[in-house]
Structure formats: structure tokens, C-alpha cells
Design an enzyme around this catalytic site. Sequence first.
Site, short mmCIF file in Angstrom:
data_model
loop_
_atom_site.label_atom_id
_atom_site.label_comp_id
_atom_site.label_asym_id
_atom_site.label_seq_id
_atom_site.Cartn_x
_atom_site.Cartn_y
_atom_site.Cartn_z
N SER A 1 16.18 5.75 -5.53
CA SER A 1 15.37 5.14 -6.55
C SER A 1 15.26 5.53 -7.83
CB SER A 1 13.87 5.26 -6.15
OG SER A 1 13.71 4.65 -4.78
N TRP B 1 0.74 -1.37 0.03
CA TRP B 1 -0.13 -0.07 0.01
C TRP B 1 0.87 1.13 -0.04
CZ3 TRP B 1 1.90 2.33 4.14
CH2 TRP B 1 2.24 1.72 5.10
N ASN B 2 2.17 1.27 0.23
CA ASN B 2 2.88 2.27 0.54
C ASN B 2 3.28 3.18 -0.75
OD1 ASN B 2 5.07 0.62 -0.51
ND2 ASN B 2 6.35 1.46 1.15
N GLY C 1 6.55 -6.27 -0.54
CA GLY C 1 6.00 -6.43 0.74
C GLY C 1 6.91 -6.84 1.84
N SER C 2 6.18 -7.12 2.96
CA SER C 2 7.09 -7.56 4.22
C SER C 2 7.63 -8.72 3.99
CB SER C 2 6.22 -7.41 5.29
OG SER C 2 5.13 -8.52 4.98
N GLU D 1 10.67 -8.33 -3.48
CA GLU D 1 11.36 -6.97 -2.92
C GLU D 1 10.85 -6.81 -1.51
OE1 GLU D 1 13.25 -4.92 -4.47
OE2 GLU D 1 13.23 -5.51 -6.42
N LEU D 2 11.71 -7.10 -0.51
CA LEU D 2 11.06 -7.07 0.88
C LEU D 2 11.35 -6.01 1.67
CD1 LEU D 2 11.82 -10.95 0.93
CD2 LEU D 2 9.62 -9.79 0.10
N LYS E 1 -2.42 -7.98 -7.82
CA LYS E 1 -3.28 -8.05 -6.74
C LYS E 1 -2.74 -7.01 -5.71
CE LYS E 1 -3.43 -9.08 -2.82
NZ LYS E 1 -3.63 -8.22 -1.87
N PRO E 2 -3.32 -5.87 -5.79
CA PRO E 2 -2.98 -4.78 -4.80
C PRO E 2 -3.25 -4.88 -3.50
CG PRO E 2 -5.21 -4.28 -5.76
CD PRO E 2 -4.79 -5.59 -6.50
N CYS F 1 10.11 1.37 2.17
CA CYS F 1 11.15 0.15 2.28
C CYS F 1 12.54 1.01 2.38
CB CYS F 1 11.12 -0.84 1.50
SG CYS F 1 11.26 -0.02 -0.32
N GLU G 1 11.59 -2.49 11.16
CA GLU G 1 11.19 -1.28 10.02
C GLU G 1 10.18 -0.46 11.15
OE1 GLU G 1 9.48 -3.39 6.66
OE2 GLU G 1 10.70 -1.68 5.50
P1 NAD Z 1 2.49 -6.85 3.31
O1 NAD Z 1 3.58 -7.92 3.07
O2 NAD Z 1 1.54 -6.85 4.35
O3 NAD Z 1 1.76 -7.03 2.31
C1 NAD Z 1 1.96 -6.74 0.86
C2 NAD Z 1 1.10 -7.51 -0.29
O4 NAD Z 1 0.86 -8.58 0.31
C3 NAD Z 1 -0.48 -6.88 0.09
O5 NAD Z 1 -0.87 -6.80 -1.33
C4 NAD Z 1 -1.11 -7.61 0.85
O6 NAD Z 1 -2.46 -7.95 0.65
C5 NAD Z 1 -0.57 -9.00 0.32
N1 NAD Z 1 -0.41 -10.27 1.26
C6 NAD Z 1 -0.72 -10.24 2.74
N2 NAD Z 1 -0.36 -11.42 3.24
C7 NAD Z 1 -0.45 -12.33 2.20
C8 NAD Z 1 -0.38 -13.76 2.25
N3 NAD Z 1 -0.45 -14.45 3.08
N4 NAD Z 1 -0.20 -14.00 0.68
C9 NAD Z 1 -0.27 -13.24 -0.09
N5 NAD Z 1 -0.20 -12.21 -0.20
C10 NAD Z 1 -0.52 -11.52 0.90
O7 NAD Z 1 3.31 -5.33 3.17
P2 NAD Z 1 2.73 -4.07 3.33
O8 NAD Z 1 2.22 -3.63 4.93
O9 NAD Z 1 1.61 -3.91 2.33
O10 NAD Z 1 3.92 -3.14 2.74
C11 NAD Z 1 4.75 -2.77 3.73
C12 NAD Z 1 6.29 -3.59 3.41
O11 NAD Z 1 6.57 -3.68 2.12
C13 NAD Z 1 7.33 -3.16 4.25
O12 NAD Z 1 8.10 -4.33 4.94
C14 NAD Z 1 8.13 -2.69 3.16
O13 NAD Z 1 9.50 -2.45 3.62
C15 NAD Z 1 7.84 -3.39 1.97
N6 NAD Z 1 8.20 -2.61 0.51
C16 NAD Z 1 9.29 -3.15 -0.18
C17 NAD Z 1 9.78 -2.53 -0.98
C18 NAD Z 1 11.01 -3.18 -1.77
O14 NAD Z 1 10.92 -2.60 -3.07
N7 NAD Z 1 11.87 -3.84 -1.07
C19 NAD Z 1 9.05 -1.52 -1.43
C20 NAD Z 1 7.97 -1.09 -0.95
C21 NAD Z 1 7.55 -1.86 0.48
#
Ligand code: NAD
Length: 475
Positions: free
Chosen positions: A439, A148-149, A226-227, A248-249, A172-173, A282, A379
Amino acid sequence: MYSDLFIGGKWVPSSTGDRFDVLDPATGTVIASVADGTPSDALAAVTAASDAAAAWASTPPRVRAEHLRRAFDLMTSRASSLAHLISLENGKALADAQGEVAYAAEFFRWYAEEAVRALGSVAVAPSGANRILVVRQPVGVCVLVTPWNFPAAMATRKIAPALAAGCTVILKPASDTPLTALAMAALLADAGIPPGVVNVLPSRSSGQVVDAMLHDPRVRKVSFTGSTEVGRLLLAAAADNVVNTSMELGGNAPFLVFADADLPAAVDGAMIAKMRNGGEACTAANRFYVEAPVAAEFSRLLSDRMRSLAMGPGTDPATQLGPLVNEDAVAKVDTLVRAALAAGAVAVTGGSRPSGPGCYYPPTVLTNVAPDAPILREEIFGPVAPIVTFTAEQEAVLLANDTEYGLVAYVYTRDLSRGLRVSEALEAGMVGLNRGLVSDPAAPFGGVKQSGIGREGGHEGLLDYTESKYIAVSW
Ligand code: NAD
């Protein structure tokens, strides 16, 4: 405002008819009710992507490039309405949202340019017996999962190279911010991308929906941002069908300031590295390590700048710091700061959440932070800058590397050889050397250690959506 699923070029409700609310984090009010995709919708999207795959893969690269270039033009012309939408559903300040739209659009332009450069190679085998011919082919159907960020940029950073390479996708957003992704679906359709090439599937049941797709043999790649926690789950799920993965975590970026740094420039860089997106990046500087002789001065200058930021609704043009994305995000930041304060840290500015509605947390600078404080290990994802003092270069590198993450690091020094030496020693996929922002769509973005696998952006970002096919031949 688009609020249905986008599958096979059509706007459709979910198979159950269920919907979920999207909230404005500045007020908690409902902005829209969005179709809640199910595993059966996900498989319908895989069918649409799979049916479109062969025609899109054989579309001439130049034609794919021209579609992407049109997407860039459309995104640029719709920049202000897209920025408003991002600000509304994510909460970020309008200036940050405008910056995100410009950055996101650049992925379309860059990959329009790269689409025609998926070059293969020809070599003579060392034995001389045959030729080694290598061609680059699209991976196939890709599942893209975004956070979402950066609701626009994290989507275009995946969609653009995937389409350039000849892949079809299901995006899948995040359920906090699906509206921007749906607006992107409409934009890509307007740019002439054929039905089924891009499908967008908001869902509150992310785990089930993504799992269903990763266990469909037609899906050949998952690209996730994501995370680290969710990334691990997807890596495990991808193992079952040996699906190609890009991850990309999370990050835990150190920001090193040496005593010989240009201090005002370091503070400018710190404000960008820490406060872009309200700290919800991130790449956000998570830990500041400052050499002892300049630590007090750096803390004072940074606090003055942080204190002066105007906090308010993201959609108000006067706002410099919007609310965080949701209540959980504020609670997490608050818990980390409270623990640091309880262990002896000092809040030079900020340090407690304001009363009243909205998911607000004030700009905060903490000094005297204990080196083992949880705020240095997790984080923060908010507008909080913990400052730790160091006395020697080697100590700074050890502290910076003392984390399981390795996305990005920042270094400020006027000594070029020290800057490059430290950059090489830092365990990170990217280093900002006298820069608070790394970036760039033309550069390979990604992490080492538990911050990820693969790179997005640059030429490498295109190659991540291709497979090398080796043809042994003699002539
Ligand atoms: P998140 O991991 O909670 O969610 C990311 C995505 O995964 C969302 O679309 C969410 O709905 C989906 N998701 C959640 N649980 C899932 C599951 N069990 N199976 C499949 N999909 C699932 O992360 P967030 O809170 O949306 O974003 C913040 C995180 O993203 C931070 O850790 C940040 O560092 C990371 N991030 C990394 C980068 C990068 O490029 N490395 C860029 C932006 C954000």
C-alpha cells in the site's frame, strides 16, 4: 466525540431520531450512540452534495489543493486522538491505528499534489480535418461506501481524490466504526471544505440507504470498498441508472516463498502481510505456499514470531494483537480453523479461541493444510496463517491463481528473473516482490477478477473521479 449525521455542513439527528450503539470489541461495552441515517436522510445528503457541486467543481484546482493540504496538516496534528478512536471502535492495536492515521493522511497530501494535474490533451485527427480536444471534468456527486477494517484510510483514499477532481461526496461508513468517519467530517470542515462538499451518513440500514442514493439521478458515481458479495449487489443497483462504479473488493492473497529466498526477510514480510491490522486487511496474506526444502524452517520461524505477539485491548500500548472487530468475525475464523484441523491440518501455534470476554482469536499457524480446504478459498480476516508446501514454480503459480480473487500476491525469491516472471504470471492487481506491504498513496491500488474494478491512489485514483470530455474543433 461526534455522533450525529453530517449533512450540508451541519450536525443533525436522523429523520426518525433513531440511534444505534457502537461497541468496544475489547470489552463489549458501549462507546457511543450514533444517529441512524434513513433513506430520507440519504436523499437530504444528496441534495446537499448536489447543491454544492457546481461551486466546488469551479473552485480553482489550486484552492482545492490547499484545502486538502490543510486536511493533511490537521490530520497529522490530531494523529494521536484519531488513532485512539480507531483503536477503540475497531479493536486494532494502537501501533496499527497510528500507522493507519499516517497512511490515511498521506492521501490528503498526495491528492493535494495531484489536484492541479487533471490534464487533458490535444491531438490532430488522423484525417487532419479537426483537432481532438480532451478535457477532464469531475464525475459529479459520488456515494462512497467504506468498510470497518481501515475506518480512516478507506475514507481518505476516496474523499481525497474525489475532492481533488472537483466532486462532492456522501460517505456511508461501516456501522461498526462510524466514529472515525464523523471525526474526519469535523476535520474536513475545520480544513475549510465548504458545507455540502463532504457529507457523512452512518446508518444501520446500509442496503436501503445506499440503494436510495443509487436510484437518485443526481448521483453519478459509487465507490465501494468491502466484500465481493456486497460489491455485486451494488454493481447490480448501479446498473439501473448507469452509475459509474469503482469497486475495491475482497482478496485471498497468496504468499509464495521459494527455496532461494532470504528466509528471515520472508518471515519479516510474512508478519507484516499477515498480521498488519490483526489479519483484518483485504491485502492480508491468506495462503502461504512454501517450497519444500525450506517449508519446515519457514513454519518454525513464523510460528516463533506469531507465538510471541502480545494479545490484549488495542488501546493498551503494549498490545501487538487486538481483538477482532466483533463476535461474528471471531466465529468465522474459528469455524475455518476447526474445519482445517478436522481435515488433518496441524496447529503449530494457536488454533482455538480463548475463554473470557472480548472478541479475541490467538495468532495461529497451521501446517499440513489440505489444498482444497475452505480456509484456502475464503478470506480468513484474522490472525491465521495456513501453510502449504509446493515443489515446482509452475505448481506454485497454479495454486496461487486458483481463486476467483485477484487483489494482491506476495513473492519471496533472491532470483530476480524468477521474481519478475512469477509476478507477471500471478493474476493479481498488485504484487509484493520481496515486500510484505504494497500500500502506498502514490501507487495504483486495486484488484483484478472478483477483487474489483478501478484503482485508488496514484494518478489513476484521480482519473477515476473524472470523465473525459472530447470536443471536436478545427482552427
Ligand atoms: P461489507 O461488504 O460487509 O461492508 C462494507 C460496507 O458496505 C459497509 O459500510 C457496510 O455497511 C456496507 N454494506 C453492507 N451491506 C450493504 C448493502 N446491501 N448495500 C450497501 N451497502 C452495504 O465489508 P466489511 O465486512 O465492512 O469489510 C471487509 C471486506 O472489505 C473484506 O472482504 C475486505 O477484503 C474488503 N476490503 C477490501 C479492500 C480493498 O481495497 N480491496 C480494502 C478493505 C477491505
